[in-house]
Design an enzyme around this catalytic site. Structure first.
Site, short mmCIF file in Angstrom:
data_model
loop_
_atom_site.label_atom_id
_atom_site.label_comp_id
_atom_site.label_asym_id
_atom_site.label_seq_id
_atom_site.Cartn_x
_atom_site.Cartn_y
_atom_site.Cartn_z
N HIS A 53 37.92 54.31 63.10
CA HIS A 53 39.29 54.73 63.40
C HIS A 53 40.26 54.20 62.35
O HIS A 53 40.80 53.10 62.46
CB HIS A 53 39.70 54.22 64.78
CG HIS A 53 40.92 54.89 65.33
ND1 HIS A 53 41.02 55.26 66.64
CD2 HIS A 53 42.09 55.26 64.76
CE1 HIS A 53 42.19 55.83 66.86
NE2 HIS A 53 42.86 55.84 65.72
N HIS A 55 43.56 55.54 59.47
CA HIS A 55 44.50 56.57 59.02
C HIS A 55 44.80 56.28 57.55
O HIS A 55 45.64 55.43 57.25
CB HIS A 55 45.79 56.53 59.84
CG HIS A 55 45.61 56.77 61.30
ND1 HIS A 55 45.74 58.01 61.87
CD2 HIS A 55 45.30 55.91 62.32
CE1 HIS A 55 45.52 57.92 63.19
NE2 HIS A 55 45.25 56.66 63.47
N PHE A 56 44.10 56.96 56.66
CA PHE A 56 44.32 56.73 55.23
C PHE A 56 45.41 57.63 54.66
O PHE A 56 45.65 57.66 53.46
CB PHE A 56 43.01 56.88 54.46
CG PHE A 56 42.14 55.64 54.51
CD1 PHE A 56 42.56 54.49 55.16
CD2 PHE A 56 40.89 55.62 53.90
CE1 PHE A 56 41.77 53.34 55.20
CE2 PHE A 56 40.09 54.50 53.93
CZ PHE A 56 40.53 53.35 54.58
N ASN A 87 45.62 63.19 62.06
CA ASN A 87 47.07 63.41 62.06
C ASN A 87 47.69 63.17 60.69
O ASN A 87 48.56 62.34 60.49
CB ASN A 87 47.76 62.55 63.13
CG ASN A 87 47.48 61.07 62.95
OD1 ASN A 87 46.45 60.68 62.43
ND2 ASN A 87 48.40 60.24 63.41
N HIS A 171 42.55 59.58 72.58
CA HIS A 171 43.70 58.69 72.69
C HIS A 171 44.23 58.84 74.11
O HIS A 171 44.85 59.86 74.45
CB HIS A 171 44.77 59.10 71.68
CG HIS A 171 45.98 58.21 71.69
ND1 HIS A 171 46.50 57.65 70.56
CD2 HIS A 171 46.77 57.78 72.71
CE1 HIS A 171 47.56 56.92 70.86
NE2 HIS A 171 47.75 56.98 72.17
N ASP A 290 42.20 51.17 63.96
CA ASP A 290 43.38 52.04 64.02
C ASP A 290 44.33 51.67 62.88
O ASP A 290 45.56 51.61 63.05
CB ASP A 290 44.09 51.93 65.37
CG ASP A 290 45.14 53.02 65.59
OD1 ASP A 290 45.16 53.97 64.80
OD2 ASP A 290 45.93 52.90 66.54
N HIS A 294 52.41 51.74 57.36
CA HIS A 294 53.72 52.29 57.02
C HIS A 294 54.38 51.32 56.06
O HIS A 294 54.03 50.13 56.02
CB HIS A 294 54.61 52.45 58.26
CG HIS A 294 54.03 53.35 59.32
ND1 HIS A 294 54.08 54.72 59.24
CD2 HIS A 294 53.40 53.06 60.48
CE1 HIS A 294 53.50 55.25 60.31
NE2 HIS A 294 53.08 54.26 61.08
#
Length: 421
Positions: A53, A55-56, A87, A171, A290, A294
């Protein structure tokens, strides 16, 4: 062939590990011979972590992270396989979107998989034509606010996934159970008050019920409460927990501020401890990060305007190894929740264990070499961490399919591969 000599495995055995020219483990034994020797000097040798899990951020959000920066961060933290969530922009809900993301993934130094998503306008036929890892981040509310789906579409997706023998990663938060009264607050804890623990428990129960009726294999992502873990166990689903839910709680929010906002949110210290107990005793199947970076500028906003998510792919295994060093986990448990179990649940026969015939994805650590975690020392593009000042045990080197890709100082040129190859 090269031989890693005198390594201590997670179960305490001292063994040599021979790596073949094909990048696979040729033998595990004593006094093995080879063309080249690497002296482990009794240090701990683990299978590379499989983080299902992350997010690259590519395509669409390159300023937050790229496959190049994210994968280097993974390798420096002992993670040798990552699975990216859908996403991005465009979201990975069609075959064409899969192909576009796979092009970006070619920049990865670690092996990888890609999860497909489900939206009202997803393209299931073309998506399942690709070497998909799983369906991921589907159902009700989620971290982007635009990938959540209704129960009927979720049931349809589960039926399609069951037909294709693809795991559904859920999720699980029910937005109908969020506490609207918390929106009148502007303190850092308001987000945790808003996205209630009950919202997770109810959504897990519904997800495993609907998924079970469809014949799908359901996996619950980033379970943040003991009640959520128990509901997953009772419903026959597997579950993952994140390092931030294991090592941080609402007690940390005064210091973290909006940098501690994520979905699901941080929970009470009591729930955190109960979640860790379930990790230690086997009720949690795996740890996944996860990893959702940012920039500092983006996170430096009000609690209602800051984006949700924290980085974690480089610090997950080090934090767990520090817990083991302090007697809170066994090294066998660390091995299982970071490598063996995710490989087993998601059908990665070539990953997850130090056994003959498996990929030589290996991580060497000195269990006594603990150091403070500093965002400035990490390799993610966002250059910060919610674990600033906590201690971790970092790899001396990380090997992927027989190639040392991180030697503690530098990264080797290496091409990661799709694990569904």
């Amino acid at each position: 062939m090269r031989v890693i000599r005198d390594a201590t495995l997670a179960d305490g055995r001292r063994r040599d590990v021979r790596v073949g020219d094909d990048g696979r483990i040729d033998a595990v034994g004593e006094q093995l011979t080879g063309d080249e020797a690497i002296d482990a000097d009794g240090n701990l040798l683990l299978p590379g972590a499989v983080d299902v899990h992350v997010h690259f951020r590519q395509p669409g959000y390159d300023h937050k992270e790229t496959w190049a920066t994210g994968s280097r961060s993974a390798a420096a933290g002992g993670v040798t396989t990552v699975v990216d969530q859908p996403n991005t922009s465009p979201p990975t809900v069609t075959g064409d979107a899969f192909d576009e993301k796979a092009e970006y993934a070619s920049e990865s130094v670690v092996d990888w998989g890609i999860n497909g998503g489900v939206t009202a306008d997803w393209g299931p036929e073309s998506l399942f034509d690709r070497p998909l890892f799983a369906l991921g981040e589907v159902f009700l509310a989620d971290s982007t606010g635009d990938m959540g789906i209704e129960a009927e579409l979720f049931a349809d997706a589960c039926e399609k996934a069951a037909d294709e023998d693809v795991v559904v990663t859920v999720h699980a938060e029910d937005a109908d159970l969020f506490d609207e009264a918390a929106k009148s607050r502007d303190d850092a804890d308001a987000w945790s008050a808003y996205r209630t623990a009950e919202a997770e428990k109810v959504a897990v129960e519904r997800a495993v019920s609907v998924g079970g009726d469809a014949g799908a294999t359901v996996h619950i992502a980033h379970t943040s409460t003991p009640e959520g873990v128990d509901a997953a166990n009772a419903g026959g689903a597997t579950c993952e927990v994140t390092p931030h839910h294991l090592f941080l709680s609402r007690d940390d929010l005064d210091e973290l501020g909006t940098f501690g906002r994520m979905n699901p949110p941080l929970r009470s210290e009591k729930r955190r401890k109960a979640l860790f107990e379930r990790l230690a005793d086997g009720r949690v199947d795996m740890v996944a990060t996860d990893h959702a970076p940012h920039t500092r500028a983006e996170k430096d906003a009000s609690i209602w305007d800051a984006p949700s998510g924290v980085p974690g792919v480089e610090t997950s295994l080090p934090l767990l190894l520090e817990a083991a060093r302090n007697g809170k986990l066994t090294y066998e448990r660390v091995r299982d929740v970071t490598a063996a179990n995710p490989a087993n649940v998601f059908g990665l026969a070539q990953k997850g264990r130090i056994e003959e015939g498996r990929d030589a994805d290996l991580v060497l650590v000195d269990p006594e070499e603990s150091r403070a975690i500093r965002g400035a020392d990490l390799h993610s593009n966002c250059e910060w961490t919610p674990f600033e000042g906590k201690r971790g045990v970092f790899p001396e080197w990380t090997m992927i399919r027989g190639t040392v890709v991180w030697d503690g100082e530098e990264f080797a040129a290496h091409g990661g591969e799709n694990v569904r190859r």
